[in-house]
Design an enzyme around this catalytic site. Structure first.
Site, short mmCIF file in Angstrom:
data_model
loop_
_atom_site.label_atom_id
_atom_site.label_comp_id
_atom_site.label_asym_id
_atom_site.label_seq_id
_atom_site.Cartn_x
_atom_site.Cartn_y
_atom_site.Cartn_z
N THR A 156 0.87 -1.19 0.00
CA THR A 156 0.00 0.00 0.00
C THR A 156 0.90 1.24 0.00
OG1 THR A 156 -0.07 0.34 2.39
CG2 THR A 156 -1.60 -1.27 1.50
N CYS A 157 0.31 2.42 0.02
CA CYS A 157 1.17 3.62 -0.02
C CYS A 157 1.99 3.78 1.26
CB CYS A 157 0.35 4.86 -0.30
SG CYS A 157 -1.03 5.03 0.81
N ASN A 158 1.54 3.16 2.33
CA ASN A 158 2.26 3.32 3.60
C ASN A 158 3.06 2.09 4.03
OD1 ASN A 158 1.90 5.94 4.32
ND2 ASN A 158 -0.06 5.57 5.32
N SER A 181 -1.71 1.63 11.44
CA SER A 181 -1.77 2.62 10.36
C SER A 181 -1.33 4.00 10.84
CB SER A 181 -3.19 2.74 9.83
OG SER A 181 -3.59 1.52 9.30
N GLU A 241 -7.85 3.63 10.43
CA GLU A 241 -8.31 3.97 9.06
C GLU A 241 -8.94 2.73 8.41
OE1 GLU A 241 -6.28 3.76 5.71
OE2 GLU A 241 -4.38 2.98 6.43
N PRO A 242 -10.10 2.89 7.81
CA PRO A 242 -10.81 1.73 7.31
C PRO A 242 -10.29 1.17 5.97
CG PRO A 242 -12.14 3.70 7.05
CD PRO A 242 -10.85 4.13 7.65
N GLN A 284 -7.55 -3.20 1.44
CA GLN A 284 -6.25 -3.48 0.81
C GLN A 284 -5.73 -4.87 1.22
OE1 GLN A 284 -4.54 0.12 2.33
NE2 GLN A 284 -4.66 1.18 0.36
N MET A 287 -6.14 23.47 1.68
CA MET A 287 -7.19 23.15 2.66
C MET A 287 -8.56 23.12 1.99
SD MET A 287 -5.95 22.54 5.58
CE MET A 287 -6.72 22.99 7.09
N CYS A 288 -8.81 24.11 1.12
CA CYS A 288 -10.09 24.15 0.42
C CYS A 288 -10.23 22.94 -0.50
CB CYS A 288 -10.20 25.43 -0.40
SG CYS A 288 -10.62 26.83 0.61
#
Lengths: 419, 262
Positions: free
Chosen positions: A49-51, A109, A114-115, A120, A193-194
């Site tokens: 995964t990305c992490n 995580s 985190e779901p 994954q 942020m927006c």
């Protein structure tokens, strides 16, 4: 046979290294094939995964085979083996099982609970079935992993409270409006942020998103990304009349949305609720607006306090989740240990069967007229009755690590204590 | 005996929803809903049995009226739950149900009418009036719920109330739905009461305090609904007026009770 894992994650490796080691879909088949060339690796699972990038193997020689996996990974990613070792962790047996359960439950995580990681992990098992090798061990492991991850999600509130500012803002909006269906949002600004907030909003069932920014091109670009509409910055008060949720983050030195304007807008809106989220510093929205009936103004500090409280709540839930994980690991490890006793049970049964068969042959030779079927039935029935208790006890207790004297072992096997 | 068991189940349901509020346990929540369903069913059975035993519509004692109030509040809650799936309304409704039940115990011997009211109109007038009142009470309770949740949102106080109570707009919808349903039922009760009165008093409408109070109450709710429909009322104002409305109803009942018992 035992489970071993070698991998790295956000705690042990930089994002650059994680990127280098991520397993691309087009290479996955080859990597599985390289790993499984080792005859002492019976099953394999890759979680990328990305992490995190993790290699799970079922083997009977943990040290050697983890080394062989590392060599393949180093070769594949063109990173020195020693360099790689500095950033990897390895677990074996019970610890490896616990690690996988923790990962699937989101307890390992970056964002606790985190779901997404659950999906994954499920995908990784599905990939392993196609490209790698999933046999008895990993099948059972997959079943147990899914079970514990679901249990943690339903029995704890670990994933319930949002821990990012933009997500917390959307959740707060839901606390005012219930459903965001038929609601419209006005995003003032097009910065990071927006962008995050707009992206979060676009995943809900909100009916429209209007984006306004001093640089119109930026507003247009963001609007395109979130299927919204870009509008010029000069007419903000016009858009406010139709907006239920207003998110603002600009670099303006003074308030963009003012008390008097909102007061007259609220009359036009027949006091239908308005939710203002001000994530700008200095603030864009006059906090006095919160005093108007049916308007709710939240600034970055308010949202941060929500996020902090939610993080603490998640940590509290993580303690409960860890207890569940420990229980699940015990249960799975019990199954693993029971695997060790299966050959003993099989051999013991064969040993007695052989004695019975020899005895049957001897009796047949001695008594030619006897009914062989009846005798066979009687001996088998006798054997089953004699073996039932010790085999059951052996299955239940035999794989334990406790040490007994021979006499104690016989007592336990045949339930002889107290007789 | 059945009445006591009935109240016991209402109390159990209240305790369960109270524990659920603090512990957020799904099993407690489900158990409270089951206990509530059993309570309402027992209430209905109890009412039917009493009707059979008295051989007339049970309405001539305060006990019977409070029993009906209890029943309609229970049914009212189940209707609201079926529509909005918000169990925490129970936290507010059940104290009134239990209070009515205990009130029934205490006032068992207080009789409204010396002779039984066997007229057909009692079957229409009483359930509609009490049903309407029950929904008005639920509207007022939703109003209180609205104030509590609104305060949490304004003050950025994210406690148990904030987490467990429904979103503001849902509470407002509950308030409006209960208000409209109550109004329709109460209007039916008023109209049937007037017709009944005309029939009983040979075509003349006697201005009793009962009629005056009821009419004032009806006017207040009619005004709330008309203003809301035409000019638009803020949720906060609707909530406030719902609470004022139910206070007026209580005043009406007090007036009626005083008048009838005099």
């Amino acid at each position: 046979m035992q489970l071993a894992v070698v991998g790295l994650n956000h705690n042990t490796a930089s994002v650059e290294l994680r990127e280098c080691l991520a397993v691309p879909q087009e290479r996955i088949e080859q990597i599985y094939s390289d790993i499984l060339k080792n005859e002492r690796i019976y099953e394999a699972l890759i979680l990328s995964t990305c992490n995190r990038v993790e290699y799970y193997i079922v083997t009977d020689d943990f040290l050697c085979n983890v080394e062989s996996v590392l060599k393949i990974v180093a070769e594949e990613s063109k990173i020195q083996l020693d360099e790689l070792k500095n950033h990897t962790y390895t677990y074996c047996g019970r610890d490896a099982i616990k690690h996988l359960f923790k990962v699937a439950c989101g307890l390992d995580s970056l964002v606790l609970g985190e779901p997404q990681i659950f999906g994954q992990v499920k995908d990784a098992f599905a990939n392993a079935k196609i490209y790698g090798k999933v046999d008895r061990f990993l099948k059972k492991l997959e079943e147990s992993t899914i079970k514990i991850a679901k249990k943690v999600r339903t029995d704890t509130k670990i994933a319930e409270n949002p821990v990012s500012v933009s997500y917390a803002a959307v959740e707060l909006a839901k606390k005012i409006f219930g459903s965001l269906k038929n609601k419209s949002a006005l995003i003032i600004g097009a910065g990071e942020m927006c962008e995050l907030a707009a992206k979060h909003l676009s995943t809900t069932d909100i009916s429209s998103i209007v984006i306004t920014n001093r640089t119109f091109q930026k507003a247009e670009a963001l609007a395109k990304e979130v299927s919204g509409v870009a509008k010029p910055f000069s007419n903000i008060n016009e858009y406010l009349v139709d907006a239920d949720i207003i998110i603002s983050s600009t670099g303006a030195p003074d308030y963009i949305v003012r008390y008097d304007d909102v007061k007259s807008i609220m009359q036009k809106r027949k006091y239908s609720p308005m939710f203002f989220i001000d994530i700008a510093v200095p603030r864009d929205i006059d906090p006095k607006i919160n005093e108007i009936e049916n308007t709710y103004v939240y600034d970055i500090d308010d949202l941060k306090s929500v996020v902090e409280a939610n993080k603490k709540a998640r940590e509290k839930e993580a303690v409960k989740a860890m207890e569940m994980v420990e229980e699940a690991v015990d249960s799975f490890f019990g199954w693993v240990k029971s695997l060790k006793i299966v050959p003993t049970i099989k051999n013991l049964r064969l040993y007695f069967e052989e004695i019975k068969n020899n005895e049957l042959i001897r009796l047949k030779e001695k008594h030619k007229n006897m009914d062989e079927t009846l005798l066979n039935y009687a001996l088998t029935s006798y054997l089953n009755k004699v073996l039932h208790t010790p085999l059951t006890n052996l299955k239940n207790l035999g794989a334990g690590s406790e040490k007994y004297t021979l006499a104690e072992a016989v007592e336990i096997l045949f339930n002889l204590k107290g007789e | 005996m059945l009445y006591s068991i009935n109240i016991f189940f209402y109390i159990v349901s209240f305790l369960l929803i109270l524990f659920h509020f603090f512990h957020n346990n799904r099993k407690l929540y489900l158990s409270s809903q089951i206990a509530m369903f059993i309570s309402v069913s027992l209430n209905i059975v109890n009412f039917i049995l009493r009707w059979a035993r008295l051989s007339e519509f049970p309405s001539n004692s305060l006990f019977d009226v409070l029993n009906l109030v209890m029943l309609f509040l229970g049914v009212g809650y189940l209707v609201m739950f079926a529509k909005y799936r918000r169990p925490f309304i129970l936290l507010f409704v059940l104290p009134f149900i239990i209070a009515s039940g205990i009130g029934g115990f205490i006032s068992e011997n207080i009789v409204y009418h010396s002779k039984p009211l066997s007229t057909f109109w009692i079957y229409i007038h009483l359930p509609l009036t009490i049903g309407g009142t029950a929904f008005f009470l639920i509207a007022a309770l939703a109003g209180i719920l609205y104030f509590l949740q609104e305060r949490q949102l304004k003050n950025k106080n994210f406690g148990l109330i904030f987490k467990n109570f429904p979103p503001l707009e849902t509470i407002n919808n509950i308030n409006i739905f209960a208000l409209y349903t109550g109004f329709v039922l109460f209007s039916g009760g008023i109209v049937s009461g007037i017709i009944w009165g005309l029939l009983e008093w040979n075509g003349t409408l006697m201005l009793t305090s009962k009629l005056v109070f009821s009419f004032i109450t009806w006017i207040v709710f009619a005004v709330i609904i008309i203003v809301k429909k035409t000019k638009g009322l803020t949720p906060k104002k609707t909530a406030t007026l719902s609470i004022i409305g139910i206070l007026l109803i209580l005043l009406t009942y007090h007036g009626v009770a005083t008048f009838l018992l005099r």
